[in-house]
Motif scaffolding. Structure first.
Motif: not given
Lengths: 439, 457
Positions: B6-7, B10, B132, B260, B338-339, B342-343, B345-346, B349
Motif C-alpha cells: 500500500d501507499i 505523504s 519510506n 505503511r 511508489r507509483a 500503488e498500482r 495495491a489497486q 483491491h
C-alpha cells in the motif's frame, strides 16, 4: 542393473538436525496443486500481471564460431516461470538439463536412486549437505590442504578435522587407509570425506583414477560418504585422459550411493549468477530441500531461467565445446605464469604443475642454501609484510590447513592477470623471498 | 509472506504523526544504543562464526599499485554472455521501454561480488529507507541484501536465538517463520492479535507476570501491516505500546515488511533508546517473487552477523540479479516505485472485491470474515456446527481436497498448531470463473460437514 543403497542405509548418516526437520507447512503442499482439476487458493503467489519485467534477452558467444552469436529471448511461459516462485529443488527444465548432462558426463541415469537439487551456487547446497550429515563435534575427513571457504561451515559444527595428506596424484589413499585402520574402536569413525578431486583448491592437483578407486573402496570398507566438490571439473587441461569422477566410478562398486556430487557453473558460465547443483541419494536430497524450503525458499527462478535459456540454445555439444575452450584459456594462462615462475623463482620455490583449475601452489624456500632448518618454514609473515610492501598479494598457505598449521606454501591464482602483471608480480615475490633469505 | 502493497502517506502527514508521538527531544545520535548493548542478544552460534580467511583478505587488494594473486575469481573473458537487456513496463503509463545493461554492468553482474550486496544497490536502498521511513545513515543501523526476505529472516533469527531462548511471535502469522524459529531450539510464545493488531495489553500482562527464573523474551516477531494471513493492521496506539514494552522488558522487535508508516523502524526514532528494531523488506510481491530480492535494516552488529552467515552459507546474493534490479529501480526512482506499488495495491483491491462478492454469494451464513485492507488473503472462519468444535483442519485437508479445492487450514499459522476454525485463501491469482467454482465447491464442503454434524439448515 545399478544396485542402490536403500533409503534406510542413510539413517545412520543423517545428523540430528536433519532428522528433526519438518516439511515447510506451505511449500510442502505445492505438489497437491498439480492434481488434475484442483483449484488452488493455497499459495501467496503474487499475480504476474503486476511484475513489470515483460521480456529478457541475452546474447552469448557461439563456442565454436567466434563470428556467431546466439540470441535468446526469454518471454511467455519461460519468463513467467522465471519471475514467479518455483519448486524448492529447482525449475523442472533446469533439472532436466542437468540430468542430461550427468548422463553424458558421468554415465549416471535418472531414476537410479539419486536426484538433483539446484543451489544458489554449489556452496549453498554443500553447506546444507554438511549440516544434513554432520553432528556437532563429529570427526570429518578432509584432504589437506583444503578449500578454505568450507572451513567455517565445519568450524561452526565444532568438527574434529582428520586431515588426509595429498600429493601430485591427489588424495593420498594409502595414508587414508592407515588412518582408518588405526582408528580407535572406542571412537565413532568419520562419516564423510570432503574432497576437490579436479584442480584441488589450493593445490591445483588432480586425483588419479587409481587413487579415486582406492578411496571408493575405503568408503565401502569403513563406511563413509564422499562429498565430491568439483567446481573445476570442466577446467581440466592435462594431456593425460581425464580421470572419471567419483560419481561415475562408483558405478563399478557393488553398491551405489556413497558419492554426493557438487557441480558449479561459476567457473564456466558466470560466478555472479550463483548457480550450482547437487546430485545425491534421495534420502539426503530430501533433507537438503527441506532446509532450503525453510531458509531461502529456493534458488532464484530468474537466474535459473537465464542459465537454462542459454544452455538450451547451445545444446550439449556446444556446452562441451565451450568448456574445452575455457580449459584451453586457463592452460594458456598457466603456461604464462609458469614460464615466469621458472624465470624468477627457480631455486627460490618448488611446485608441481597444475593440470586443472586456476591455482599454483608453491613452497617458498626461505632458508638460504646451506642453512637448512628442520622446522617447517612459514610463508605467512613474508606474505603479509615484505610481499605486501613490495606490492604483491598472494595467499599464505596456512589458511588452507584445517588445523591452521604453519607452512611455507603459498597459493596464487593465475586466472586474471595479463602477462605484464604476472611478470611484475612474480618479480616482486622474488625480491621478497631474496630479502627474507638474506635476513 | 508479508506483503508490500500500500501507499505510504505523504511526507507531511508522516511528519505530523511523528510529532504527535515524540517522546524525546535529544538528538537521535545520542540515543542510539551502543554495540555492546547487543552482546546479550547475539547468539552463541553467531559469536563463534569465523570469517572466511580469503574474503577477509580481499580489502588488501585496494592498496594502490598492488598486484593481487589472491582471489580465485574466474576470468570474465570466459563467460559467454555478451549482452543482456530487458523490457520494462512504466508504472504509470504502462508503456514498455527496453533497458540494455552496459558493458560495465554486465561484466560486474557476471562476476563474484560482496557478501553484503553491491554497494550501489545498498546505497539506493538506504535512500529508500529514508524515503519510506525517514531513517538516515549514521543512526547506528546498517543494511544488507539477501535472496528474498526469507533468507534474511532465517539468518537474523539464527544470529539472535540460542536453544532455550524465548521468542514472542504474533499469531496467526506467516507459517513459514515457525520452522525458522524452531530450528534454533528456542521456545516460541504466541502473542494474540485482534482486529486492531497486536494485543499489547495482553502482552503487557504476560510480561509483567513472567515466571521467575524463566529467561525473558529476546525478540518479538510482528507484521504490523496487512499481516499474513489475517490482513489486519496494528493501530498506531498499539505500536507505541509495543515499543514501550520493548524498552521496559528489553526485547528486540523483528518487523516484517510493513511499508505503511509509521513503521516500527520509523517510530523508534523518537524513543529514548534507538536500536531495538530489525526490519525486513521484500520486493517479491511488487517486482518479482522469482528474482529473490530482499533487504534487512538493523543495528550494524546484527547486519555484520548476517553478512558473516552469508559468507559461509552461500557466499553472496547473485550479482546479476542485483545489477538488473538496480538498473530497474534507478529507471523508476523512488517516486516511480511508489507509483508502481500503488498500482499493485489497486490491482489486488479489485481482485479482493471480486472474491468477496463471490464469498457473499456462496458462503453467506457458512463463514465469517473481516474484509482485509491489505495483502492477498482472506482469513475466514468456517461455521461447521458444534460437533466440529472450531476446527477447520479435517474438513480442509480431506473433504475440500476431495472436492477439488485447496486452501490452508488456519492451524498452520499458530506456532503451537492449535485448533482453529479459520481458513486462509489467496485471492491473488485466480480469474473470476475459477474463484466462483472454488467457492461453490467450498460451499458444498461446508454444507456436507454441517449435515454430518447434525446442523439443520
Amino acid at each position: 542393473m545399478v544396485q542402490n543403497l536403500p533409503a534406510e542405509f542413510y539413517q545412520d548418516f543423517l545428523s540430528a538436525s536433519a532428522k528433526a526437520r519438518k516439511p515447510s507447512p506451505i511449500r510442502g503442499l505445492y505438489p497437491l496443486e498439480l492434481r488434475p482439476g484442483m483449484i488452488s487458493l493455497l499459495a501467496g503467489k503474487p499475480n504476474a500481471a503486476t511484475f513489470p519485467l515483460t521480456s529478457v534477452q541475452i546474447k552469448a558467444r557461439s563456442p565454436t564460431d567466434p563470428q556467431k552469436e546466439f540470441t535468446t529471448d526469454i518471454t511467455g511461459a519461460a519468463l513467467a516461470e522465471g519471475l514467479q516462485y518455483g519448486p524448492t529443488a529447482g525449475l523442472p527444465s533446469m533439472i532436466e538439463w542437468i540430468y542430461g548432462l550427468q548422463e553424458r558426463e558421468h554415465g549416471r541415469k535418472k531414476g537410479e536412486g539419486w536426484r538433483v537439487s539446484v543451489g544458489a551456487g554449489s556452496q549453498d547446497v554443500l553447506h546444507k549437505a554438511i549440516f544434513a550429515l554432520v553432528n556437532p563435534g563429529d570427526a570429518v575427513l578432509v584432504e589437506s590442504p583444503v578449500y578454505a571457504g568450507i572451513l567455517p561451515t565445519f568450524e561452526s559444527l565444532n568438527c574434529e578435522f582428520v586431515a588426509v595428506p595429498t600429493d601430485s596424484q591427489g588424495i593420498n589413499a594409502a595414508s587414508l587407509r592407515s588412518t582408518l585402520e588405526a582408528w580407535s574402536a572406542s571412537k565413532a569413525k568419520p562419516k564423510i570425506l570432503y574432497t576437490v578431486p579436479y584442480g584441488g583448491n589450493p593445490t591445483g592437483m588432480t586425483a588419479s583414477k587409481e587413487r579415486r578407486q582406492e578411496v571408493l573402496a575405503l568408503a565401502r570398507e569403513h563406511n563413509f560418504l564422499i562429498l565430491e566438490d568439483d567446481p573445476y571439473y570442466y577446467l581440466y587441461f592435462g594431456s593425460a585422459p581425464r580421470p572419471p569422477s567419483y560419481f561415475s566410478l562408483e558405478l563399478e562398486q557393488p553398491e551405489v550411493g556413497r558419492v554426493i556430487r557438487f557441480d558449479s557453473l561459476s567457473k564456466i558460465l558466470s560466478s555472479g549468477i550463483r548457480i550450482g547443483f547437487m546430485c545425491g541419494p534421495d534420502a539426503l536430497m530430501t533433507v537438503v530441500d527441506m532446509h532450503t524450503a525453510v531458509a531461502n525458499l529456493q534458488t532464484s527462478s530468474l537466474t535459473q531461467a537465464i542459465a537454462h535459456a542459454l544452455l538450451e540454445s547451445w545444446g550439449y555439444d556446444n556446452f562441451k565445446a565451450h568448456t574445452l575452450a575455457v580449459s584451453e584459456f586457463y592452460k594458456g594462462k598457466r603456461d604464462v605464469f609458469e614460464r615466469f615462475m621458472k624465470q624468477y623463482l627457480d631455486g627460490l620455490a618448488e611446485w608441481d604443475t597444475p593440470e586443472a583449475g586456476m591455482f599454483f601452489w608453491f613452497k617458498l624456500l626461505l632458508n638460504a642454501p646451506g642453512s637448512e632448518s628442520a622446522e617447517e618454514q612459514d610463508s605467512e609473515s613474508l606474505i603479509r609484510t615484505k610481499a605486501l610492501e613490495k606490492g604483491v598479494l598472494a595467499l599464505p598457505g596456512t589458511v588452507f590447513l584445517p588445523n591452521g598449521e604453519k607452512t611455507a606454501y603459498v597459493r596464487a591464482a593465475f586466472s586474471l592477470l595479463d602477462e605484464a602483471d604476472v611478470e611484475e608480480a612474480i618479480k616482486r615475490l622474488r625480491e621478497a623471498v631474496l630479502e627474507a633469505r638474506g635476513a | 509472506m508479508p506483503n508490500d502493497m500500500d501507499i505510504p502517506p505523504s511526507t507531511s502527514a508522516l511528519a505530523q504523526s511523528l510529532n504527535a508521538v515524540k517522546l524525546s527531544d535529544s538528538p537521535l545520535e545520542s540515543r542510539v544504543l551502543p554495540r555492546e548493548f547487543y552482546d546479550l542478544f547475539l547468539s552463541e552460534s553467531s559469536k563463534r562464526r569465523i570469517e572466511d580467511p580469503i574474503r577477509a583478505l580481499l580489502p588488501l587488494e585496494d592498496r594502490p599499485g598492488l598486484i593481487s594473486l589472491l582471489a580465485g575469481k574466474p576470468n570474465v573473458d570466459t563467460f559467454p554472455i555478451t549482452s543482456m537487456q530487458f523490457n520494462l513496463r512504466d508504472p504509470v503509463s504502462s508503456a514498455e521501454s527496453t533497458i540494455v545493461l552496459t558493458e560495465g554492468e554486465l561484466a560486474k553482474g557476471l562476476q563474484y561480488s560482496s557478501s553484503a550486496g553491491i554497494p550501489d544497490l545498498l546505497d539506493w536502498l538506504v535512500g529508500l529507507q529514508e524515503y519510506n521511513h525517514g531513517r538516515k545513515r549514521g543512526e547506528g543501523w546498517g543494511l544488507c541484501f539477501g535472496t528474498g526476505s526469507s533468507d534474511l529472516i532465517y539468518k537474523a533469527v539464527n544470529a539472535l536465538l540460542d536453544p532455550g531462548d524465548v521468542a514472542l511471535i504474533e499469531a496467526p502469522i506467516y507459517a513459514g517463520v515457525f520452522p525458522v524459529f524452531h530450528g534454533t531450539g528456542c521456545e516460541m510464545i504466541e502473542v494474540r492479535t485482534d482486529e486492531h493488531g497486536t494485543d499489547a495489553q495482553g502482552l503487557r500482562e504476560m510480561l509483567e507476570n513472567w515466571p521467575a527464573g524463566k529467561p525473558k523474551p529476546k525478540v518479538l516477531y510482528t507484521v504490523p501491516y496487512g499481516c499474513n494471513p489475517t490482513g489486519m493492521t496494528s493501530t498506531l496506539e498499539r505500536r507505541l505500546q509495543v515499543l514501550e514494552l520493548a524498552r521496559e522488558h528489553n526485547f528486540l522487535i523483528l518487523e516484517g515488511n510493513a511499508p505503511r508508516p509509521p513503521s516500527y523502524f520509523t517510530l523508534e526514532q523518537d524513543q529514548p533508546e534507538v536500536g531495538r528494531v530489525v526490519r525486513f523488506d521484500s520486493l517479491s510481491k511488487v517486482l518479482s517473487s522469482g528474482m529473490r530480492i530482499g533487504f534487512i535494516s538493523a543495528p550494524q552488529c546484527i547486519i555484520d552477523a548476517v553478512i558473516l552467515h552469508t559468507m559461509t552459507s552461500n557466499l553472496q546474493p547473485p550479482t546479476l540479479t542485483q545489477v538488473i534490479a538496480l538498473r530497474l529501480l534507478r529507471e523508476w526512482g523512488y517516486d516511480g516505485l511508489r507509483a508502481h506499488v500503488e498500482r499493485v495495491a489497486q490491482f489486488y483491491h479489485a481482485k479482493r472485491d471480486v472474491f468477496e462478492g463471490l464469498m457473499r454469494k456462496h458462503l453467506d451464513g457458512l463463514a465469517e470474515w473481516a474484509t482485509p485492507e491489505a495483502g492477498m488473503f482472506f482469513w475466514f472462519k468456517l461455521n461447521l456446527g458444534d460437533a466440529a468444535q472450531g476446527d477447520s483442519e479435517a474438513v480442509i485437508r480431506t473433504k475440500a481436497l476431495e472436492k477439488g479445492v485447496l486452501a490452508l487450514p488456519g492451524t498452520v499459522f499458530h506456532p503451537g498448531g492449535r485448533k482453529t476454525a479459520y481458513v486462509r485463501a489467496s485471492f491473488s491469482l485466480l480469474p473470476e470463473d475459477q474463484v466462483e467454482e472454488a467457492l461453490r465447491r467450498l460451499r458444498e464442503v461446508i454444507l456436507e460437514a454441517r449435515k454430518e454434524a447434525g446442523v439443520t439448515e
